[in-house]
Enzyme design. Structure first.
Site, PDB file in Angstrom:
ATOM      1  N   GLN A  39       4.077 -14.225   0.649  1.00 12.82           N
ATOM      2  CA  GLN A  39       5.236 -14.231  -0.244  1.00 12.82           C
ATOM      3  C   GLN A  39       5.426 -12.906  -0.981  1.00 12.82           C
ATOM      4  O   GLN A  39       6.427 -12.729  -1.675  1.00 12.82           O
ATOM      5  CB  GLN A  39       5.135 -15.385  -1.238  1.00 12.82           C
ATOM      6  CG  GLN A  39       5.272 -16.732  -0.566  1.00 12.82           C
ATOM      7  CD  GLN A  39       5.116 -17.870  -1.545  1.00 12.82           C
ATOM      8  OE1 GLN A  39       4.378 -17.758  -2.531  1.00 12.82           O
ATOM      9  NE2 GLN A  39       5.800 -18.958  -1.280  1.00 12.82           N
ATOM     10  N   ASN A  40       4.478 -11.989  -0.844  1.00  8.35           N
ATOM     11  CA  ASN A  40       4.659 -10.678  -1.453  1.00  8.35           C
ATOM     12  C   ASN A  40       5.770  -9.959  -0.692  1.00  8.35           C
ATOM     13  O   ASN A  40       5.776  -9.939   0.534  1.00  8.35           O
ATOM     14  CB  ASN A  40       3.367  -9.868  -1.423  1.00  8.35           C
ATOM     15  CG  ASN A  40       3.455  -8.639  -2.301  1.00  8.35           C
ATOM     16  OD1 ASN A  40       4.267  -7.745  -2.054  1.00  8.35           O
ATOM     17  ND2 ASN A  40       2.631  -8.590  -3.328  1.00  8.35           N
ATOM     18  N   GLN A  41       6.688  -9.357  -1.401  1.00  7.86           N
ATOM     19  CA  GLN A  41       7.874  -8.753  -0.794  1.00  7.86           C
ATOM     20  C   GLN A  41       7.696  -7.279  -0.432  1.00  7.86           C
ATOM     21  O   GLN A  41       8.646  -6.644   0.028  1.00  7.86           O
ATOM     22  CB  GLN A  41       9.058  -8.908  -1.755  1.00  7.86           C
ATOM     23  CG  GLN A  41       9.391 -10.362  -2.036  1.00  7.86           C
ATOM     24  CD  GLN A  41      10.359 -10.527  -3.199  1.00  7.86           C
ATOM     25  OE1 GLN A  41      10.390  -9.708  -4.119  1.00  7.86           O
ATOM     26  NE2 GLN A  41      11.133 -11.581  -3.161  1.00  7.86           N
ATOM     27  N   PHE A  42       6.502  -6.735  -0.592  1.00  8.58           N
ATOM     28  CA  PHE A  42       6.275  -5.310  -0.371  1.00  8.58           C
ATOM     29  C   PHE A  42       6.796  -4.837   0.980  1.00  8.58           C
ATOM     30  O   PHE A  42       7.566  -3.874   1.057  1.00  8.58           O
ATOM     31  CB  PHE A  42       4.778  -4.991  -0.501  1.00  8.58           C
ATOM     32  CG  PHE A  42       4.454  -3.546  -0.283  1.00  8.58           C
ATOM     33  CD1 PHE A  42       4.562  -2.636  -1.320  1.00  8.58           C
ATOM     34  CD2 PHE A  42       4.041  -3.078   0.961  1.00  8.58           C
ATOM     35  CE1 PHE A  42       4.263  -1.293  -1.132  1.00  8.58           C
ATOM     36  CE2 PHE A  42       3.746  -1.748   1.165  1.00  8.58           C
ATOM     37  CZ  PHE A  42       3.862  -0.848   0.115  1.00  8.58           C
ATOM     38  N   SER A 139       6.628  -6.156  -6.376  1.00 12.64           N
ATOM     39  CA  SER A 139       6.841  -6.896  -5.138  1.00 12.64           C
ATOM     40  C   SER A 139       6.097  -8.232  -5.139  1.00 12.64           C
ATOM     41  O   SER A 139       6.254  -9.037  -4.231  1.00 12.64           O
ATOM     42  CB  SER A 139       6.389  -6.057  -3.938  1.00 12.64           C
ATOM     43  OG  SER A 139       4.991  -5.839  -3.973  1.00 12.64           O
TER      44      SER A 139
END
Length: 162
Positions: A39-42, A139
């Protein structure tokens, strides 16, 4: 609270932008990979910046794509006590030797800080070096602002890569 430690930097000598996080989260530490939480958007935020779908690549390919795009990656915290993955619970932080890394990156133009904690800890360490500072919205999945709202700040990185 347990002591957590960051990873080694991912940086080629021709890097133009250094992206600094605070300290890897639990999932990243477990997998020994930057930004491993699904789920980290990095990787999604950085994909349009470098012109590649980083999420579709295997981890080692992602790192190679960053280096080919002249993006370096590290964290400002070397070790700290922290419960879970929240930056708010970081205690007794010891900083990474950011000045030493900067000395190895002669083409560096900007330092981008992924989140407020990274900015607060890292910005004083780059003062007086003539580098642009890019403050990025985190992020992290704990920072619940949508990706569309975050993307314009992340897109600012692109201008320093040319």
């Amino acid at each position: 609270m347990t002591i957590k430690a960051s990873f080694s930097p991912i940086a080629a000598p021709n890097a133009r932008v250094l992206i600094l996080g605070s300290l890897p989260g639990e999932r990243s530490l477990a997998e020994r990979r930057y930004y491993a939480h699904p789920q980290n958007q990095f990787w999604a935020l950085l994909s349009p910046v470098v012109g590649r779908d980083l999420k579709a690549l295997q981890y080692e390919e992602r790192l190679a794509a960053l280096q080919a795009s002249r993006v370096a990656l590290w964290d400002v915290v070397a070790t700290a006590r922290r419960t879970g993955s929240s930056d708010a619970t970081i205690r007794d932080a010891a900083a990474n030797d950011l000045p030493a890394l900067l000395d190895l990156l002669p083409e560096l133009r900007a330092v981008a800080f992924n989140g407020g904690k990274a900015l607060a800890i890292g910005r004083p360490m780059i003062a007086g070096r003539g580098l642009a500072v890019i403050a990025l919205p985190s992020s992290s999945p704990l920072h619940t602002v949508g990706i569309a709202a975050k993307q314009p700040a992340w897109d600012a990185i692109r201008g320093f890569l040319r």
